[in-house]
Write a protein that holds these residues in place. Structure first.
Motif, PDB file in Angstrom:
ATOM      1  N   MET A   1       0.842  -1.210   0.000  1.00  0.00           N
ATOM      2  CA  MET A   1       0.000   0.000   0.000  1.00  0.00           C
ATOM      3  C   MET A   1       0.872   1.253   0.000  1.00  0.00           C
ATOM      4  N   GLY A   2       0.562   2.140  -0.866  1.00  0.00           N
ATOM      5  CA  GLY A   2       1.287   3.413  -0.870  1.00  0.00           C
ATOM      6  C   GLY A   2       0.543   4.413  -0.007  1.00  0.00           C
ATOM      7  N   ILE A   3       1.295   5.257   0.645  1.00  0.00           N
ATOM      8  CA  ILE A   3       0.646   6.249   1.516  1.00  0.00           C
ATOM      9  C   ILE A   3       1.014   7.636   1.039  1.00  0.00           C
ATOM     10  N   ARG A   4       0.034   8.505   1.035  1.00  0.00           N
ATOM     11  CA  ARG A   4       0.342   9.907   0.757  1.00  0.00           C
ATOM     12  C   ARG A   4      -0.367  10.767   1.779  1.00  0.00           C
ATOM     13  N   VAL A   5       0.424  11.637   2.375  1.00  0.00           N
ATOM     14  CA  VAL A   5      -0.114  12.534   3.378  1.00  0.00           C
ATOM     15  C   VAL A   5       0.123  13.952   2.880  1.00  0.00           C
ATOM     16  N   GLN A   6      -0.939  14.759   2.894  1.00  0.00           N
ATOM     17  CA  GLN A   6      -0.811  16.077   2.268  1.00  0.00           C
ATOM     18  C   GLN A   6      -1.286  17.183   3.184  1.00  0.00           C
ATOM     19  N   ASN A   7      -0.403  18.106   3.481  1.00  0.00           N
ATOM     20  CA  ASN A   7      -0.760  19.306   4.231  1.00  0.00           C
ATOM     21  C   ASN A   7      -1.547  19.008   5.509  1.00  0.00           C
ATOM     22  N   LEU A   8      -1.110  18.004   6.232  1.00  0.00           N
ATOM     23  CA  LEU A   8      -1.823  17.653   7.451  1.00  0.00           C
ATOM     24  C   LEU A   8      -1.676  18.724   8.514  1.00  0.00           C
ATOM     25  N   VAL A   9      -2.808  19.034   9.132  1.00  0.00           N
ATOM     26  CA  VAL A   9      -2.788  19.996  10.227  1.00  0.00           C
ATOM     27  C   VAL A   9      -3.611  19.431  11.373  1.00  0.00           C
ATOM     28  N   LYS A  10      -3.091  19.544  12.591  1.00  0.00           N
ATOM     29  CA  LYS A  10      -3.886  19.111  13.744  1.00  0.00           C
ATOM     30  C   LYS A  10      -3.619  20.046  14.910  1.00  0.00           C
ATOM     31  N   ASN A  11      -4.695  20.537  15.521  1.00  0.00           N
ATOM     32  CA  ASN A  11      -4.553  21.379  16.702  1.00  0.00           C
ATOM     33  C   ASN A  11      -5.142  20.698  17.919  1.00  0.00           C
ATOM     34  N   PHE A  12      -4.454  20.779  19.025  1.00  0.00           N
ATOM     35  CA  PHE A  12      -5.048  20.385  20.297  1.00  0.00           C
ATOM     36  C   PHE A  12      -5.220  21.660  21.090  1.00  0.00           C
ATOM     37  N   GLY A  13      -6.449  22.177  21.096  1.00  0.00           N
ATOM     38  CA  GLY A  13      -6.652  23.460  21.746  1.00  0.00           C
ATOM     39  C   GLY A  13      -5.853  24.528  21.025  1.00  0.00           C
ATOM     40  N   PRO A  14      -5.103  25.327  21.742  1.00  0.00           N
ATOM     41  CA  PRO A  14      -4.344  26.406  21.105  1.00  0.00           C
ATOM     42  C   PRO A  14      -3.055  25.927  20.439  1.00  0.00           C
ATOM     43  N   ASN A  15      -2.666  24.667  20.689  1.00  0.00           N
ATOM     44  CA  ASN A  15      -1.387  24.202  20.149  1.00  0.00           C
ATOM     45  C   ASN A  15      -1.539  23.563  18.791  1.00  0.00           C
ATOM     46  N   ARG A  16      -0.703  23.993  17.876  1.00  0.00           N
ATOM     47  CA  ARG A  16      -0.686  23.343  16.570  1.00  0.00           C
ATOM     48  C   ARG A  16       0.317  22.203  16.663  1.00  0.00           C
ATOM     49  N   VAL A  25       4.969   7.574   1.170  1.00  0.00           N
ATOM     50  CA  VAL A  25       5.664   6.320   1.477  1.00  0.00           C
ATOM     51  C   VAL A  25       5.348   5.351   0.343  1.00  0.00           C
ATOM     52  N   ARG A  26       6.404   4.781  -0.221  1.00  0.00           N
ATOM     53  CA  ARG A  26       6.178   3.869  -1.352  1.00  0.00           C
ATOM     54  C   ARG A  26       5.786   2.488  -0.840  1.00  0.00           C
ATOM     55  N   PRO A  27       5.046   1.754  -1.660  1.00  0.00           N
ATOM     56  CA  PRO A  27       4.626   0.412  -1.215  1.00  0.00           C
ATOM     57  C   PRO A  27       5.836  -0.432  -0.852  1.00  0.00           C
ATOM     58  N   GLY A  28       5.764  -1.109   0.266  1.00  0.00           N
ATOM     59  CA  GLY A  28       6.841  -1.991   0.679  1.00  0.00           C
ATOM     60  C   GLY A  28       7.960  -1.307   1.435  1.00  0.00           C
ATOM     61  N   GLU A  29       7.900   0.000   1.590  1.00  0.00           N
ATOM     62  CA  GLU A  29       8.954   0.710   2.304  1.00  0.00           C
ATOM     63  C   GLU A  29       8.785   0.578   3.808  1.00  0.00           C
ATOM     64  N   LEU A  30       9.906   0.678   4.519  1.00  0.00           N
ATOM     65  CA  LEU A  30       9.857   0.770   5.973  1.00  0.00           C
ATOM     66  C   LEU A  30      10.442   2.128   6.330  1.00  0.00           C
ATOM     67  N   VAL A  31       9.590   2.981   6.841  1.00  0.00           N
ATOM     68  CA  VAL A  31       9.970   4.372   7.037  1.00  0.00           C
ATOM     69  C   VAL A  31       9.892   4.743   8.513  1.00  0.00           C
ATOM     70  N   ALA A  32      10.825   5.591   8.965  1.00  0.00           N
ATOM     71  CA  ALA A  32      10.787   6.026  10.361  1.00  0.00           C
ATOM     72  C   ALA A  32      10.374   7.481  10.444  1.00  0.00           C
ATOM     73  N   LEU A  33       9.515   7.792  11.402  1.00  0.00           N
ATOM     74  CA  LEU A  33       9.220   9.179  11.743  1.00  0.00           C
ATOM     75  C   LEU A  33      10.048   9.478  12.978  1.00  0.00           C
ATOM     76  N   LEU A  34      11.059  10.302  12.816  1.00  0.00           N
ATOM     77  CA  LEU A  34      12.009  10.519  13.901  1.00  0.00           C
ATOM     78  C   LEU A  34      11.897  11.946  14.406  1.00  0.00           C
ATOM     79  N   GLY A  35      11.995  12.098  15.707  1.00  0.00           N
ATOM     80  CA  GLY A  35      11.969  13.453  16.232  1.00  0.00           C
ATOM     81  C   GLY A  35      11.881  13.450  17.740  1.00  0.00           C
ATOM     82  N   PRO A  36      12.091  14.600  18.352  1.00  0.00           N
ATOM     83  CA  PRO A  36      12.032  14.665  19.814  1.00  0.00           C
ATOM     84  C   PRO A  36      10.615  14.438  20.328  1.00  0.00           C
ATOM     85  N   SER A  37      10.512  14.068  21.586  1.00  0.00           N
ATOM     86  CA  SER A  37       9.208  13.776  22.179  1.00  0.00           C
ATOM     87  C   SER A  37       8.292  14.969  22.098  1.00  0.00           C
TER      88      SER A  37
END
Lengths: 366, 284, 273
Positions: A1-16, A25-37
């Protein structure tokens, strides 16, 4: 399955929490979302799974737009950070759950459970309850459970966060092996750079809800797009300096032409040097003095101080010939083989340039 | 061996029906509570004021009513004070100390929650009633527990025993022994450690439990109906007074006095909640 | 959650506290129980015959029946309400939450009075009910309503507590595995509520059996018709039939003790109230 995410926005209260994130993400890929907590990575994952509704943007799975599709219809396997195993069901019950709710026959369920438990090295634990399992076992059950209904996409939210270091390494290798066998498109979230690099085909660095860089691990390491990425990934030396004739100079250490700062002379910049892009060697007329030599496993970390007070450190393989004669107090010469620089943004970053004006013997390349 | 593909239900329909069910549950439950709780209480308020504020005031300030309210509040305060202290001590014994019979004590503390209040009153009568040895002995000295104020207090203590204990127990359980150890290594003696490490988290819990004791005591009926003797101006508490007004054919007066108790209860609820939250927020 | 502090043996003055606590609890709870038992044992045949009389048995049966109905109604309402109040966000949720707690704060006599003023012959809905031929006050329906009112919060509060502690991750997992809302509830949520349901049921039954003030006012304690176990005791005391009263009181106390054993499971779980 290929995944495409476009211009995602999410707010929790005042915080974006998610701020205009787009990637593929291409089909068959293993991808990491890396970043601080707290950077929004888990939220992005949950939006893809359908456990959260985005405030803006689109999610496409396999060329189909799924924003309005409920989680249970998305055929997405999800592995939660704290496993979320059904505490009152046995291991077999947990793993079979996805098949059971979709009406599979008891025989099919048993067979598939057996197959998956075997794959995960959990054979024989069918009748145990989650409370009777170790952390590593629980995580593997969670993985087996997610895989049982043959999902087209596998999402893992900090899957190895809740186990200790040794187990974590094992599980990492498991995941990679599993992926190589099953080839399900997978995204996993982590704050551990080592983990992201060890397991995935591509890494996406997310910070404060924004995608800083996406690329193969080597590319991110060698060609970080932003200062944050450079500093987040791997250990670095940081110097504030001023551009001079296309390079920077710090306390008599001349840097090679720095990537990223082909700018006007005189611009204050921040220079990033990886620990393995430095060379030290014993030189009584050198520009720095060794403070500490620390053997760490199969590497040696040498900490030193430049004559003007700036600290720096380098890493060498254990048996490197460069380490000969180097111990605390030794004077050393320094050579930088690769550096990257960014203009310092904003007044708050304006550290005084460290480059001295006095002519100090610069390191001669060996 | 793969599972059969899930039926491809149109996405929108699934989302809608989930939402509809949630609304249905919410509406159904809301209707249930409104009819069961809000409706009768609103009727009570309405009836209390229906004869006009003057009549309501007259009913509330009738001497017997005032005496009953005073008695309820006074005995409630005594019960709150005594069980506030006793409850804390009991919780301490249950949580901090290693003693045989702890489980029995814990069970006993919960007993008033399970026992009908009327039966609690009967229990006290069986011990202190005029026909009993103890009752007789007390009478010889012109003292009485049954059908007298001490009986009221004892009944209230019985019925409200668990509240402070159960409010304090979890706080005691959640105390981190490391904090006390840290205080000790820094040189604090037992009293200082208690005052600065143990007391701050305990205080809101004890307060919350004590407020519950008071609120419960003012509303108590069953045990007092049995053991207090219900002598106007002497041992007649507000709820029993209200009963008297109802049986005497003055529902308006009964409703008016009920308003006072209702006001007290409504005023105490947010206080109790706030204290409970304060007690809870200090934990983990 | 921090671990429970290490228990220590009391030292010195602490033993005084232990003794005081033992005396207090013993004197307040145990001694009166013993006194009642003694009084009953002193006239066992009398008590036995009083308790096996028709009206005593009917009163007991009525109490048990009321407890059962309350359990069913407030069991369903409790599960529904706990889910609605903990998992949904909507305007008026706080108000609804506060309403649920009111039965705990309101004195039983006032409860009976309130329903009387609503459903009684001269009540707000009196004429309507009369024209429909429905009798609530001084009849069985009134007892049911009063008992259901006073037992409303118990199941709900226990379940709400458990739901809060559990969080939604297991339900989320079930969703991703393809379970429908009903499947998730039935296979994942409900089994996790088992302990809460037991505790809630125990408290509900105990409270229902013990209800007195409201059923007295709304029911009238009419022997053979609206006489529950508690009003039976009350009537017996009024008529100076202490044997019947003490006997029934001991029966209810024994039932309470049995329910108590079920409650004890809660004490084993510190922090879960």
């Amino acid at each position: 399955m290929g995944i495409r995410v476009q211009n995602l926005v999410k707010n929790f209260g005042p915080n974006r929490v998610v701020d205009d994130v787009s990637f593929e993400v291409r089909p068959g890929e293993l991808v990491a979302l890396l970043g601080p907590s707290g950077g929004g990575k888990s939220t992005v994952l949950r939006i893809i799974a359908g456990l959260e509704q985005a405030d803006g943007g689109e999610v496409w799975l396999d060329g189909r737009r799924v924003d309005a599709v409920h989680a249970r219809e998305r055929q997405v396997g999800f592995v939660f950070q704290h496993y979320a195993l059904f505490r009152h069901m046995t291991v077999a019950g947990n793993v079979a759950f996805g098949l059971r709710v979709q009406g599979a026959t008891a025989q099919d369920q048993t067979a598939r459970v057996k197959h998956l438990l075997g794959l995960m090295g959990l054979a024989g634990l069918e009748d145990r309850l989650p409370a009777q399992l170790s952390g590593g076992q629980r995580q593997r059950v969670a993985l087996a459970r997610a895989l049982a209904p043959a999902p087209k996409l596998l999402l893992l939210d900090e899957p190895f966060g809740a186990v200790d270091a040794k187990v974590r390494e094992e599980l990492r290798r498991w995941l990679r092996k599993l992926h190589d066998e099953v080839h399900t498109t997978s995204i996993f979230v982590t704050h551990d750079q080592e983990e992201a690099f060890a397991v995935s085909d591509r890494v996406m660095v997310i910070r404060q809800g924004r995608l800083e860089q996406a690329g193969a691990p080597m590319e991110i390491l060698d060609h970080p797009a932003t200062e944050f990425v450079a500093r987040f990934v791997g250990e670095v030396n940081v110097f504030d300096a001023t551009m001079h004739a296309g390079t920077a100079r710090v306390a008599g250490v001349t840097f090679p032409p720095c990537e990223g700062a082909e700018g006007v002379d005189g611009t204050p910049v921040r220079v990033i040097v990886r620990a393995y892009d430095l060379k030290f060697w014993k030189d009584d007329a050198g520009v720095a003095r060794v403070d500490r030599v620390l053997p760490i496993g199969d590497r040696v970390r040498v900490e030193a101080t430049l004559d003007d007070g700036a600290p720096l450190f380098a890493q060498f393989p254990r048996r490197s010939s460069l380490l000969t004669g180097i111990h605390a107090g030794t004077r050393i010469a320094v050579e930088v083989t690769h550096a990257r620089a960014w203009p310092i943004e904003g007044a708050s970053h304006a550290g005084a340039p460290i480059a001295t004006t006095s002519e100090v013997r610069s390191a001669a390349p060996r | 061996m793969s599972a059969p593909a899930p039926s491809a239900a149109p996405a929108r329909r699934v989302a809608l029906s989930d939402h509809a069910v949630a609304l249905l549950l919410r509406g159904g439950f809301g209707a249930y509570v409104t009819v069961l709780v809000a409706l009768p209480l609103l009727t009570l308020v309405y009836r209390g004021l229906a004869d006009g504020p003057a009549a309501a005031w007259a009913a509330i300030t009738a001497p017997a009513a005032v005496a009953a309210l005073k008695l309820s509040i006074g005995t409630g305060l005594v019960a709150a004070l005594v069980n506030g202290l006793a409850g804390t001590a009991i919780a301490w014994v249950l949580v901090r100390w290693d003693l045989p019979g702890r489980r029995l004590l814990s069970a006993l503390v919960d007993l008033p929650l399970a026992i009908p209040t009327l039966v609690a009153g009967i229990l006290l009568l069986a011990l202190f009633g005029p026909q009993t040895p103890i009752g007789g002995a007390l009478a010889e000295h012109d003292l009485a527990v049954a059908y007298a104020r001490p009986g009221i207090v004892l009944a209230l203590l019985f019925v409200t025993l668990p509240f402070v204990v159960r409010a304090v127990e979890p706080v005691l359980h959640e105390l981190d022994p490391a904090e006390e150890e840290a205080a000790t290594t820094l040189g604090a003696g037992r009293w200082l450690t208690f005052r600065h490490v143990l007391l701050p988290p305990l205080l809101p819990a004890v307060a919350a439990g004590t407020v519950q004791v008071f609120a419960r005591s003012v509303a108590e009926f069953g045990s007092l109906a049995a053991v207090s003797g219900n002598i106007p101006f002497q041992t007649l508490t507000a709820p029993v007074y209200i009963l008297g007004e109802v049986e005497g054919g003055s529902p308006g007066s009964a409703a008016a006095v009920s308003l006072v108790l209702l006001a007290v209860a409504l005023a105490l609820q947010p206080l109790s909640h706030a204290l409970a939250r304060a007690a809870g927020s200090r934990r983990g | 959650m921090a671990s429970a502090p290490g228990r220590s043996r009391p030292v010195g003055a602490a033993w005084l506290v232990v003794a005081a606590v033992a005396l207090y609890v013993g004197g307040l709870l145990v001694v009166p129980l013993l006194a009642l038992t003694r009084a009953v044992l002193a006239d066992l045949p009398g008590v036995a015959s009083a308790l096996t009389a028709a009206d005593a048995l009917r009163a007991l049966a009525l109490s048990v029946g009321l407890a059962a109905i309350s359990l069913v109604l407030n069991g369903v309402a409790g599960v529904t309400g706990a889910l609605v109040l903990t998992r949904q966000r909507f305007l008026g949720r706080r108000l609804l939450d506060a309403l649920v707690d009111l039965p705990l704060a309101v004195s039983p006599v006032m409860t009976g009075l309130a329903f009387l003023l609503l459903f009684g012959r001269n009540g707000l809905l009196g004429p309507v009910l009369q024209s429909l031929g429905v009798k609530i006050a001084f009849a069985l329906p009134g007892l049911v309503i009063a008992t259901v009112f006073v037992t409303l919060p118990f199941m709900l509060r226990e379940l709400a507590l458990v739901l809060e502690e559990l969080g939604t991750s297991e339900e989320d997992a079930a969703s991703t595995l393809g379970a429908s809302a009903w499947q998730t509830f039935w296979l994942v949520t409900l089994p996790n509520l088992r302990e809460g349901l037991t505790l809630g049921a125990t408290l509900t039954v105990a409270r229902a059996l013990g209800e007195f003030g409201a059923v007295l006012v709304l029911g009238g304690a009419i022997t053979g018709r609206t006489d529950t176990a508690t009003t039976f005791i009350h009537n017996a005391m009024e008529e100076r039939h202490t044997t019947s009263a003490y006997g029934m009181a001991l029966v209810l106390a024994a039932a309470a003790a049995a329910l108590l054993l079920l409650l004890q499971r809660r004490s084993q779980m510190p922090g879960v109230k």
